[in-house]
Design an enzyme around this catalytic site. Structure first.
Site, short mmCIF file in Angstrom:
data_model
loop_
_atom_site.label_atom_id
_atom_site.label_comp_id
_atom_site.label_asym_id
_atom_site.label_seq_id
_atom_site.Cartn_x
_atom_site.Cartn_y
_atom_site.Cartn_z
N SER A 148 5.91 -28.01 -0.67
CA SER A 148 5.60 -27.56 -2.03
C SER A 148 6.32 -28.37 -3.10
O SER A 148 5.80 -28.53 -4.21
CB SER A 148 5.90 -26.07 -2.20
OG SER A 148 7.23 -25.79 -1.82
N HIS A 192 10.45 -26.70 -6.64
CA HIS A 192 9.18 -26.70 -7.36
C HIS A 192 9.33 -27.35 -8.73
O HIS A 192 8.56 -28.26 -9.10
CB HIS A 192 8.66 -25.28 -7.51
CG HIS A 192 8.20 -24.66 -6.24
ND1 HIS A 192 7.66 -23.40 -6.17
CD2 HIS A 192 8.19 -25.13 -4.96
CE1 HIS A 192 7.34 -23.12 -4.92
NE2 HIS A 192 7.66 -24.17 -4.18
#
Length: 195
Positions: free
Chosen positions: A123, A174
């Site tokens: 991610s 992220h």
């Protein structure tokens, strides 16, 4: 937006799924201890043990089916657009650099907070792709291949909101991946000239 199969993005997805399937056959991919043994990130092991390769290997490890399914669907949906913009080779390099950048951000935060956690997943790199795609949209006056600035902003806010309201999510990776991707996007993207 109509996502499609592109070479480098497909290779990245296949590698991630392949690693997951192999590890699923030999152990429990939902186990932090098992993924740690396979190369997941843990700040003390990296900084004190010098195992910096974990910043790279952790990008291709996932905690269970739901984790890899969500990541690979998202990568399939958006990666092809950035690959179109950068070209396959640049996109492949971009993805790896964004993931490594996200890993260093996560590493720094975990070390600062003395967090006793094991981190893994694509991610961070995928948020890098989002950041890169935003840079391409901005360079093209708010629109690229049917992707508008408004849609990008909604997608970014929604993705970050989901992360911050969910448990067990590495939000530093992220955000770090997104920022790295935004910067790398401006460096990697070459706007084509048309007569």
């Amino acid at each position: 937006m109509e996502p499609r199969v592109t070479p480098a993005n497909t290779i990245l997805i296949v590698i991630n799924i392949g690693v997951f399937l192999i590890l699923s056959l030999i152990g429990n991919t939902e186990s932090a201890e098992f993924l740690y043994q396979c190369g997941a990130m843990e700040w003390q092991t990296i900084l004190e043990g010098g195992e910096y390769y974990r910043i790279f290997t952790s990008m291709f490890l996932h905690f269970g089916f739901e984790h890899i399914f969500q990541n690979m669907i998202f990568l399939f949906l958006i990666g092809c657009y950035l690959e179109d913009a950068l070209g396959s080779v640049r996109y492949f390099i971009f993805y790896l650099l964004a993931g490594i950048g996200a890993g260093f951000c996560s590493l720094g935060a975990d070390a600062l907070l003395q967090a006793n956690v094991v981190s893994a997943g694509a991610s961070g790199a995928i948020f890098g792709v989002v950041g890169g795609l935003l840079s391409v949209v901005l360079r093209n006056k708010g629109r690229f291949e049917g992707i508008g600035l408004g849609g990008m902003v909604i997608m970014i806010i929604g993705s970050l909101y989901y992360g911050f309201t969910s448990s067990g999510v590495d939000n530093v990776a992220h955000v770090g991946g997104f920022v790295w991707g935004l910067l790398l996007g401006f460096l990697f993207y070459r706007k084509s000239r048309k007569n």
